[in-house]
Design a protein around this motif. Structure first.
Motif, PDB file in Angstrom:
ATOM      1  N   SER A  25     -11.979 -28.244 -42.591  1.00 30.68           N
ATOM      2  CA  SER A  25     -11.823 -28.883 -43.902  1.00 30.68           C
ATOM      3  C   SER A  25     -13.075 -28.707 -44.753  1.00 30.68           C
ATOM      4  O   SER A  25     -12.980 -28.380 -45.946  1.00 30.68           O
ATOM      5  CB  SER A  25     -11.525 -30.370 -43.731  1.00 30.68           C
ATOM      6  N   VAL A  26     -14.224 -28.907 -44.162  1.00 32.80           N
ATOM      7  CA  VAL A  26     -15.477 -28.722 -44.903  1.00 32.80           C
ATOM      8  C   VAL A  26     -15.623 -27.276 -45.344  1.00 32.80           C
ATOM      9  O   VAL A  26     -15.990 -26.993 -46.491  1.00 32.80           O
ATOM     10  CB  VAL A  26     -16.682 -29.163 -44.038  1.00 32.80           C
ATOM     11  N   TRP A  27     -15.311 -26.350 -44.454  1.00 34.32           N
ATOM     12  CA  TRP A  27     -15.434 -24.933 -44.787  1.00 34.32           C
ATOM     13  C   TRP A  27     -14.493 -24.549 -45.920  1.00 34.32           C
ATOM     14  O   TRP A  27     -14.865 -23.785 -46.816  1.00 34.32           O
ATOM     15  CB  TRP A  27     -15.147 -24.089 -43.539  1.00 34.32           C
ATOM     16  N   VAL A  28     -13.267 -25.068 -45.891  1.00 34.58           N
ATOM     17  CA  VAL A  28     -12.296 -24.746 -46.946  1.00 34.58           C
ATOM     18  C   VAL A  28     -12.746 -25.341 -48.271  1.00 34.58           C
ATOM     19  O   VAL A  28     -12.615 -24.695 -49.318  1.00 34.58           O
ATOM     20  CB  VAL A  28     -10.882 -25.235 -46.553  1.00 34.58           C
ATOM     21  N   VAL A  29     -13.285 -26.546 -48.262  1.00 33.82           N
ATOM     22  CA  VAL A  29     -13.760 -27.156 -49.511  1.00 33.82           C
ATOM     23  C   VAL A  29     -14.928 -26.364 -50.079  1.00 33.82           C
ATOM     24  O   VAL A  29     -14.989 -26.106 -51.287  1.00 33.82           O
ATOM     25  CB  VAL A  29     -14.144 -28.633 -49.279  1.00 33.82           C
ATOM     26  N   VAL A  30     -15.853 -25.941 -49.226  1.00 33.43           N
ATOM     27  CA  VAL A  30     -17.013 -25.180 -49.699  1.00 33.43           C
ATOM     28  C   VAL A  30     -16.596 -23.809 -50.232  1.00 33.43           C
ATOM     29  O   VAL A  30     -17.111 -23.350 -51.257  1.00 33.43           O
ATOM     30  CB  VAL A  30     -18.052 -25.038 -48.557  1.00 33.43           C
ATOM     31  N   ASN A  31     -15.665 -23.161 -49.575  1.00 37.89           N
ATOM     32  CA  ASN A  31     -15.260 -21.803 -49.943  1.00 37.89           C
ATOM     33  C   ASN A  31     -13.922 -21.763 -50.671  1.00 37.89           C
ATOM     34  O   ASN A  31     -13.263 -20.714 -50.703  1.00 37.89           O
ATOM     35  CB  ASN A  31     -15.178 -20.928 -48.690  1.00 37.89           C
ATOM     36  N   GLY A  32     -13.512 -22.856 -51.260  1.00 37.93           N
ATOM     37  CA  GLY A  32     -12.197 -22.945 -51.881  1.00 37.93           C
ATOM     38  C   GLY A  32     -11.969 -21.960 -53.006  1.00 37.93           C
ATOM     39  O   GLY A  32     -10.894 -21.359 -53.108  1.00 37.93           O
ATOM     40  N   LYS A  33     -12.959 -21.773 -53.872  1.00 41.96           N
ATOM     41  CA  LYS A  33     -12.780 -20.860 -55.006  1.00 41.96           C
ATOM     42  C   LYS A  33     -12.614 -19.418 -54.549  1.00 41.96           C
ATOM     43  O   LYS A  33     -11.793 -18.681 -55.087  1.00 41.96           O
ATOM     44  CB  LYS A  33     -13.947 -20.993 -55.972  1.00 41.96           C
ATOM     45  N   VAL A  34     -13.405 -19.022 -53.565  1.00 45.46           N
ATOM     46  CA  VAL A  34     -13.307 -17.648 -53.056  1.00 45.46           C
ATOM     47  C   VAL A  34     -11.962 -17.442 -52.368  1.00 45.46           C
ATOM     48  O   VAL A  34     -11.315 -16.404 -52.552  1.00 45.46           O
ATOM     49  CB  VAL A  34     -14.468 -17.355 -52.079  1.00 45.46           C
ATOM     50  N   LEU A  35     -11.525 -18.433 -51.608  1.00 47.56           N
ATOM     51  CA  LEU A  35     -10.226 -18.314 -50.943  1.00 47.56           C
ATOM     52  C   LEU A  35      -9.094 -18.256 -51.955  1.00 47.56           C
ATOM     53  O   LEU A  35      -8.104 -17.560 -51.748  1.00 47.56           O
ATOM     54  CB  LEU A  35     -10.022 -19.493 -49.988  1.00 47.56           C
ATOM     55  N   GLN A  36      -9.255 -18.978 -53.045  1.00 49.77           N
ATOM     56  CA  GLN A  36      -8.222 -18.969 -54.078  1.00 49.77           C
ATOM     57  C   GLN A  36      -8.173 -17.613 -54.791  1.00 49.77           C
ATOM     58  O   GLN A  36      -7.103 -17.141 -55.155  1.00 49.77           O
ATOM     59  CB  GLN A  36      -8.487 -20.089 -55.077  1.00 49.77           C
ATOM     60  N   GLU A  37      -9.332 -16.989 -54.959  1.00 51.62           N
ATOM     61  CA  GLU A  37      -9.368 -15.668 -55.586  1.00 51.62           C
ATOM     62  C   GLU A  37      -8.631 -14.631 -54.743  1.00 51.62           C
ATOM     63  O   GLU A  37      -7.998 -13.724 -55.285  1.00 51.62           O
ATOM     64  CB  GLU A  37     -10.812 -15.219 -55.794  1.00 51.62           C
TER      65      GLU A  37
END
Length: 71
Positions: A25-37
């Motif tokens: 969860s922490v990793w997804v929140v930190v990298n959310g914008k990149v994952l969304q791209e």
């Protein structure tokens, strides 16, 4: 309390499941914008939901075993 060693053997992996869920969860929140791209955010959200489901069901199963006196 019937068998503390058996409880520990089942509870430790369950705690690790919750730690994995927290770390993911922490990793997804930190990298959310990149994952969304890259359009992969939804995959990680599904993995987080499945990990939550496994953790909660595992906790429930351990709790029912303790209540039934099997552990």
């Amino acid at each position: 309390m019937k068998n503390t060693k058996l409880r520990i053997v089942w509870i430790i992996p369950n705690v690790f499941c919750y730690l994995i869920l927290f770390g993911l969860s922490v990793w997804v929140v930190v990298n959310g914008k990149v994952l969304q791209e890259f359009n992969t955010l939804y995959i990680y959200v599904i993995f987080m939901f499945l990990q939550l489901l496994v953790s909660v069901l595992g906790s429930y199963r351990i709790w029912t075993w303790i209540k039934e006196g099997k552990m």
